[in-house]
Design a protein around this motif. Structure first.
Motif, PDB file in Angstrom:
ATOM      1  N   ASN A   1       0.894  -1.129   0.171  1.00  0.00           N
ATOM      2  CA  ASN A   1       0.165  -0.337   0.202  1.00  0.00           C
ATOM      3  C   ASN A   1       0.190   1.586   0.494  1.00  0.00           C
ATOM      4  O   ASN A   1       0.450   2.256   0.018  1.00  0.00           O
ATOM      5  CB  ASN A   1      -0.870  -0.180   1.408  1.00  0.00           C
ATOM      6  N   LYS A   2       1.992   1.040  -0.479  1.00  0.00           N
ATOM      7  CA  LYS A   2       3.030   2.414  -0.715  1.00  0.00           C
ATOM      8  C   LYS A   2       3.906   2.530  -2.326  1.00  0.00           C
ATOM      9  O   LYS A   2       2.836   2.126  -3.022  1.00  0.00           O
ATOM     10  CB  LYS A   2       4.613   1.821   0.037  1.00  0.00           C
ATOM     11  N   ALA A   3       2.964   3.970  -2.166  1.00  0.00           N
ATOM     12  CA  ALA A   3       3.681   4.667  -3.929  1.00  0.00           C
ATOM     13  C   ALA A   3       5.223   3.784  -4.402  1.00  0.00           C
ATOM     14  O   ALA A   3       5.808   3.391  -3.924  1.00  0.00           O
ATOM     15  CB  ALA A   3       3.017   5.953  -3.632  1.00  0.00           C
ATOM     16  N   GLU A   4       4.924   3.425  -6.271  1.00  0.00           N
ATOM     17  CA  GLU A   4       6.319   3.021  -6.493  1.00  0.00           C
ATOM     18  C   GLU A   4       7.053   4.025  -6.732  1.00  0.00           C
ATOM     19  O   GLU A   4       6.384   5.249  -7.133  1.00  0.00           O
ATOM     20  CB  GLU A   4       5.636   2.399  -7.669  1.00  0.00           C
ATOM     21  N   GLY A   5       8.385   3.673  -6.934  1.00  0.00           N
ATOM     22  CA  GLY A   5       8.666   4.287  -7.509  1.00  0.00           C
ATOM     23  C   GLY A   5       9.982   5.170  -5.666  1.00  0.00           C
ATOM     24  O   GLY A   5       9.434   5.114  -4.902  1.00  0.00           O
ATOM     25  N   LYS A   6      10.861   6.351  -6.275  1.00  0.00           N
ATOM     26  CA  LYS A   6      11.679   6.772  -5.521  1.00  0.00           C
ATOM     27  C   LYS A   6      11.109   8.501  -4.994  1.00  0.00           C
ATOM     28  O   LYS A   6      11.344   8.791  -4.700  1.00  0.00           O
ATOM     29  CB  LYS A   6      12.586   6.519  -5.856  1.00  0.00           C
ATOM     30  N   ARG A   7      10.314   8.332  -5.986  1.00  0.00           N
ATOM     31  CA  ARG A   7      10.083   9.830  -5.809  1.00  0.00           C
ATOM     32  C   ARG A   7       9.573  10.454  -4.635  1.00  0.00           C
ATOM     33  O   ARG A   7       8.053   9.688  -4.332  1.00  0.00           O
ATOM     34  CB  ARG A   7       9.524  10.187  -7.357  1.00  0.00           C
ATOM     35  N   ARG A   8       9.416  11.181  -4.230  1.00  0.00           N
ATOM     36  CA  ARG A   8       8.726  11.685  -2.371  1.00  0.00           C
ATOM     37  C   ARG A   8       8.290  13.233  -2.300  1.00  0.00           C
ATOM     38  O   ARG A   8       7.777  13.478  -1.786  1.00  0.00           O
ATOM     39  CB  ARG A   8       9.799  11.259  -1.446  1.00  0.00           C
ATOM     40  N   GLY A   9       8.763  13.855  -3.383  1.00  0.00           N
ATOM     41  CA  GLY A   9       8.650  15.265  -3.100  1.00  0.00           C
ATOM     42  C   GLY A   9       7.662  14.955  -4.784  1.00  0.00           C
ATOM     43  O   GLY A   9       6.953  15.064  -5.117  1.00  0.00           O
ATOM     44  N   ASN A  10       7.885  16.930  -5.270  1.00  0.00           N
ATOM     45  CA  ASN A  10       6.770  17.087  -6.646  1.00  0.00           C
ATOM     46  C   ASN A  10       6.430  16.387  -7.625  1.00  0.00           C
ATOM     47  O   ASN A  10       7.539  15.804  -8.128  1.00  0.00           O
ATOM     48  CB  ASN A  10       7.613  18.919  -7.188  1.00  0.00           C
ATOM     49  N   ARG A  11       5.283  16.423  -8.027  1.00  0.00           N
ATOM     50  CA  ARG A  11       4.815  15.301  -8.983  1.00  0.00           C
ATOM     51  C   ARG A  11       4.910  15.976 -10.610  1.00  0.00           C
ATOM     52  O   ARG A  11       4.541  15.553 -11.244  1.00  0.00           O
ATOM     53  CB  ARG A  11       3.634  13.875  -8.783  1.00  0.00           C
ATOM     54  N   ILE A  12       4.308  17.751 -10.276  1.00  0.00           N
ATOM     55  CA  ILE A  12       4.135  17.943 -11.783  1.00  0.00           C
ATOM     56  C   ILE A  12       5.009  18.314 -12.419  1.00  0.00           C
ATOM     57  O   ILE A  12       6.573  18.888 -11.864  1.00  0.00           O
ATOM     58  CB  ILE A  12       3.441  19.607 -10.727  1.00  0.00           C
ATOM     59  N   LEU A  13       5.230  18.325 -14.105  1.00  0.00           N
ATOM     60  CA  LEU A  13       6.443  18.863 -14.834  1.00  0.00           C
ATOM     61  C   LEU A  13       5.768  19.647 -15.627  1.00  0.00           C
ATOM     62  O   LEU A  13       4.373  19.326 -16.162  1.00  0.00           O
ATOM     63  CB  LEU A  13       6.461  17.749 -15.475  1.00  0.00           C
ATOM     64  N   TYR A  14       6.207  20.679 -15.801  1.00  0.00           N
ATOM     65  CA  TYR A  14       5.692  21.971 -16.604  1.00  0.00           C
ATOM     66  C   TYR A  14       6.471  21.025 -18.713  1.00  0.00           C
ATOM     67  O   TYR A  14       6.991  21.263 -18.303  1.00  0.00           O
ATOM     68  CB  TYR A  14       6.807  22.841 -15.919  1.00  0.00           C
ATOM     69  N   ILE A  15       5.640  21.926 -19.131  1.00  0.00           N
ATOM     70  CA  ILE A  15       5.822  21.571 -20.124  1.00  0.00           C
ATOM     71  C   ILE A  15       6.008  22.876 -21.085  1.00  0.00           C
ATOM     72  O   ILE A  15       5.329  23.523 -21.534  1.00  0.00           O
ATOM     73  CB  ILE A  15       4.555  20.977 -21.684  1.00  0.00           C
ATOM     74  N   ASP A  16       7.010  22.809 -21.269  1.00  0.00           N
ATOM     75  CA  ASP A  16       7.252  24.062 -22.038  1.00  0.00           C
ATOM     76  C   ASP A  16       7.556  24.198 -24.015  1.00  0.00           C
ATOM     77  O   ASP A  16       6.645  23.407 -24.500  1.00  0.00           O
ATOM     78  CB  ASP A  16       8.985  25.054 -21.896  1.00  0.00           C
ATOM     79  N   PHE A  17       7.479  25.357 -24.561  1.00  0.00           N
ATOM     80  CA  PHE A  17       7.346  24.820 -25.650  1.00  0.00           C
ATOM     81  C   PHE A  17       7.811  23.727 -27.016  1.00  0.00           C
ATOM     82  O   PHE A  17       7.403  23.254 -27.284  1.00  0.00           O
ATOM     83  CB  PHE A  17       7.872  25.979 -26.976  1.00  0.00           C
ATOM     84  N   GLU A  18       9.087  23.328 -26.897  1.00  0.00           N
ATOM     85  CA  GLU A  18       9.730  22.569 -27.116  1.00  0.00           C
ATOM     86  C   GLU A  18       9.520  21.281 -27.098  1.00  0.00           C
ATOM     87  O   GLU A  18       9.527  20.401 -27.691  1.00  0.00           O
ATOM     88  CB  GLU A  18      11.495  22.888 -27.359  1.00  0.00           C
TER      89      GLU A  18
END
Length: 317
Positions: free
Chosen positions: A164-181
């Motif tokens: 019942n735990k989140a998979e992976g090592k990421r424990r912080g921000n999960r938002i990714l910003y999408i720039d023009f390229e």
């Protein structure tokens, strides 16, 4: 003789085998038939790199430290053994401690020379957001996790039913910003994905649907993060096309998937990114007050990504 149908399998008993879940066919007597194609011998004498051995020492040292604090042992013998091991293998341990860190020209070359757009989009996300290799498979295109109009994606939190735990090592921000390229490449990829995707119910190892997973293979099915060896082979082929890999190069001498994460961190640091924004953009865990601060000031974090993040200028095709 060896069975040709309905071959039984056995688990490797050594640490390396159990880590990678190797299975081998057995004969009628139950003796494992280790294939010649296996690069690592499946016995208890399997060799590991100096860096890997040193990391395994850490677990033993921590165990003995706990035993020492509880009064079960008079001293931490494992720490002394670790120090002796490091002195004897100092140069090898340092040589393999970090992956090769590419510059922006090398990252651009490997992305531009990749023939398949699904390879290019994976490397582009890894380089522009410092994603670990397994985090690429947390990218989903459903409305809850992607909004190209607003210019963001969110790494999906996949909960393991085992613990019942989140998979992976990421424990912080999960938002990714999408720039023009990245947005232009992503739009081209989504058109290719729509044509290529094979309909059906696709699931992960937990039986959860992955139909909306961003990355798919050239055959049109969702890519699997469990086949890391094939992913490394694909990356190596793209590196050779770009002239960035030669025979005999080892870890620390060529680009690996984790090199893109180091490239991302180096770019943020070289551009003078503030430490709080640096940790947030990399997805590191932040203290309570800092986490609350950045969550309430997302426009500022987006600006930090645009000001300090890497601009690769890869070809749009």
């Amino acid at each position: 003789g060896w069975r040709t149908t309905k071959q039984e399998s056995v688990w490797c008993t050594n640490l390396r085998g159990s880590t990678f879940n190797h299975r081998y066919p057995t004969c009628a007597k139950g003796i494992p038939n280790v294939p010649a194609a296996c690069h690592q011998p499946c016995d208890k004498r399997s060799k590991v790199s100096v860096a890997t051995a040193y990391k395994r020492f850490e677990g033993v040292v921590n165990l003995y430290q706990w035993l020492l604090e509880e009064g079960h042992v008079p001293r931490n013998e494992a720490k002394l053994a670790q120090a002796t091991f490091f002195r004897k293998n100092k140069e090898a341990a340092r040589r393999h401690s970090k992956p090769y860190i590419p510059n922006v020209e090398q990252v651009r070359a490997v992305i531009d020379n990749a023939p398949q757009i699904n390879h290019r989009i994976a490397m582009a996300f890894a380089a522009k957001h410092g994603l670990r290799h397994h985090e690429l498979f947390f990218l989903y295109i459903d409305p809850k996790h992607m909004n190209l109009k607003e210019g963001w994606m969110e790494l999906k939190e996949i909960i393991s039913p085992i613990n019942n735990k989140a998979e992976g090592k990421r424990r912080g921000n999960r938002i990714l910003y999408i720039d023009f390229e990245l947005k232009t490449l992503l739009q081209n990829y989504l058109k290719w994905r729509e044509r290529k995707f094979v309909p059906g119910l696709h699931t992960n190892i937990h039986g959860q649907s992955i139909n909306d997973q961003l990355l798919i293979t050239f055959k049109g099915v969702p890519a699997s993060g469990t086949h890391s060896s094939s992913q490394e082979i694909t990356l190596a082929a793209n590196l050779k096309r770009a002239g960035l890999m030669t025979e005999g190069q080892g870890y620390g001498e060529r680009i690996t998937w984790h090199s893109f994460r180091y490239f991302h961190a180096n770019t943020l640091d070289a551009n003078g990114c503030p430490s709080v924004d640096f940790a947030h953009l990399r997805g590191d865990r932040l203290p309570g007050m800092a986490a609350t601060y950045v969550q309430r000031d997302l426009p500022r974090i987006r600006k930090a990504y645009e000001d300090f993040g890497p601009f690769i200028d890869f070809r749009m095709r």
